[in-house]
Design an enzyme around this catalytic site. Structure first.
Site, PDB file in Angstrom:
ATOM      1  N   LEU A  33       5.907   5.573   5.218  1.00  0.00           N
ATOM      2  CA  LEU A  33       6.199   5.840   3.809  1.00  0.00           C
ATOM      3  C   LEU A  33       7.607   5.409   3.406  1.00  0.00           C
ATOM      4  O   LEU A  33       8.566   5.640   4.129  1.00  0.00           O
ATOM      5  CB  LEU A  33       6.006   7.333   3.533  1.00  0.00           C
ATOM      6  CG  LEU A  33       4.626   7.875   3.932  1.00  0.00           C
ATOM      7  CD1 LEU A  33       4.553   9.370   3.679  1.00  0.00           C
ATOM      8  CD2 LEU A  33       3.509   7.144   3.200  1.00  0.00           C
ATOM      9  N   HIS A  37       6.084   5.076  -2.028  1.00  0.00           N
ATOM     10  CA  HIS A  37       5.060   6.104  -1.771  1.00  0.00           C
ATOM     11  C   HIS A  37       5.531   7.467  -2.275  1.00  0.00           C
ATOM     12  O   HIS A  37       4.756   8.243  -2.834  1.00  0.00           O
ATOM     13  CB  HIS A  37       4.812   6.256  -0.267  1.00  0.00           C
ATOM     14  CG  HIS A  37       4.195   5.068   0.397  1.00  0.00           C
ATOM     15  ND1 HIS A  37       4.877   4.269   1.268  1.00  0.00           N
ATOM     16  CD2 HIS A  37       2.949   4.554   0.318  1.00  0.00           C
ATOM     17  CE1 HIS A  37       4.081   3.317   1.724  1.00  0.00           C
ATOM     18  NE2 HIS A  37       2.911   3.455   1.149  1.00  0.00           N
ATOM     19  N   GLY A 149      -0.236   2.569  -6.259  1.00  0.00           N
ATOM     20  CA  GLY A 149       0.889   1.770  -6.725  1.00  0.00           C
ATOM     21  C   GLY A 149       0.417   0.489  -7.405  1.00  0.00           C
ATOM     22  O   GLY A 149      -0.587  -0.109  -7.000  1.00  0.00           O
ATOM     23  N   ASP A 152       0.047  -3.320  -5.626  1.00  0.00           N
ATOM     24  CA  ASP A 152      -1.260  -3.873  -5.251  1.00  0.00           C
ATOM     25  C   ASP A 152      -2.119  -3.919  -6.514  1.00  0.00           C
ATOM     26  O   ASP A 152      -3.063  -3.149  -6.683  1.00  0.00           O
ATOM     27  CB  ASP A 152      -1.897  -2.993  -4.180  1.00  0.00           C
ATOM     28  CG  ASP A 152      -1.098  -3.025  -2.896  1.00  0.00           C
ATOM     29  OD1 ASP A 152      -1.062  -4.076  -2.243  1.00  0.00           O
ATOM     30  OD2 ASP A 152      -0.455  -2.007  -2.570  1.00  0.00           O
TER      31      ASP A 152
HETATM   32  O1  PAF Z   1      -2.712   0.517  -0.526  1.00  0.00           O
HETATM   33  C1  PAF Z   1      -2.930   0.997   0.603  1.00  0.00           C
HETATM   34  O2  PAF Z   1      -2.046   1.478   1.312  1.00  0.00           O
HETATM   35  C2  PAF Z   1      -4.359   0.967   1.169  1.00  0.00           C
HETATM   36  O3  PAF Z   1      -5.018  -0.197   0.788  1.00  0.00           O
HETATM   37  C3  PAF Z   1      -5.179   2.213   0.772  1.00  0.00           C
HETATM   38  C4  PAF Z   1      -5.394   2.303  -0.731  1.00  0.00           C
HETATM   39  C5  PAF Z   1      -4.480   3.466   1.278  1.00  0.00           C
HETATM   40  C6  PAF Z   1      -6.571   2.145   1.438  1.00  0.00           C
HETATM   41  O4  PAF Z   1      -6.478   2.098   2.826  1.00  0.00           O
END
Ligand code: PAF
Length: 283
Positions: A33, A37, A149, A152
């Protein structure tokens, strides 16, 4: 903070909260993290009474040639960070808990179309792995809200589509990208960069800013802008995968007259694949 490793323990705790009509927000993560996060967790606390963070390095979203084995696993450090934020529950299951029959033998969720483009064009099966684990986490927690987030960007769009298509009763919230002081979007994969690569990495964001400026200056030959930006990145030592100006909500190539755009980029720096994006609103 309560740390649980099984679905049964997770559900026992959540059922108690539900009896008191407390709302639940899920923050799905793969751990390691960083401040991005932690921002998701703080935001989750604004959106629900109980915050569950899941920490699971999901094998089904990595293809054979990717970094599953090397993906940073820092459980104790993650526990410390989450406890200091007063997270309610950390769910950190084993692979066998999530995929008792193995990842390949499990029912999976496929979102068509949206997963064939951008990152989906080169990361075969990646989004099926993401939607499958996210759908499972939604079902395990029956959360009211989930937070992802915006770094992505495509992942968020794919998850929103899955939720709509499968009528999953959950509210999806996107949280703005958190950047380092030099503009680099925070990512667990930044830790793979050598010192020299780390110095170069902010060029990715600077390229997005410069494309944004071109678009705001009225340039609308998007293909030329994209080609120019990719060649700039290549000159700076990146191996660009894609750089596109897209219409934001429909996630399709922008055309003249579109007002709400997003510039999306993915590029390798050495062996590390970085992604980033930037919104552009045309008045
Ligand atoms: O974005 C991420 O860290 C991963 O793709 C997720 C959404 C936790 C799924 O494993």
């Amino acid at each position: 903070m309560i740390v649980v490793h099984t679905i049964k323990e997770l559900q026992d705790h959540l059922n108690e909260h539900r009896k008191s009509a407390r709302s639940i927000c899920l923050v799905p993560t793969m751990g390691n993290l960083h401040a991005g996060h932690l921002q998701l967790v703080s935001s989750a606390q604004q959106h629900a009474d109980v915050v569950v963070v899941s920490l699971f390095v999901n094998p089904t979203q990595f293809s054979a040639n990717e970094d599953l084995g090397n993906y940073p696993r820092t459980l104790q450090d993650d526990i410390d960070k989450l406890s200091s934020l007063n997270t309610d529950i950390l769910f950190a299951p084993s692979i066998a808990e999530i995929y008792p029959l193995g990842g390949d033998n499990t029912t999976h969720v496929h979102v068509p179309g949206l997963t064939d483009i951008l990152c989906g064009a080169t990361r075969n099966g990646h989004f099926d792995g993401v939607t499958t684990i996210v759908c499972k986490l939604f079902n395990m927690t029956r959360a009211d809200v989930a937070i992802f987030g915006e770094k992505d960007f495509q992942q968020l769009a794919v998850i929103r589509r899955m939720v709509r298509d499968l009528n999953i009763p959950i509210n999806i919230i996107g949280e703005a990208i958190v950047r380092e002081a030099d503009g680099l979007a925070m990512s667990s994969r930044n830790g793979y960069l050598s010192k020299l690569e780390r110095k170069t990495a902010p060029v990715l964001y600077k390229t997005l800013l410069s494309v944004k400026q071109d678009v705001l200056n009225g340039q609308n030959d998007f293909e030329t802008i994209e080609a120019h930006a990719k060649s700039e990145l290549a000159q700076q030592g990146f191996k660009p995968d894609y750089l596109h100006v897209f219409q934001r909500d429909q996630l399709r190539p922008a055309v003249l007259g579109d007002k709400e755009l997003v510039i999306l980029v993915a590029a390798f720096l050495g062996n590390t694949r970085l992604i980033d994006n930037l919104n552009v609103n045309i008045a």
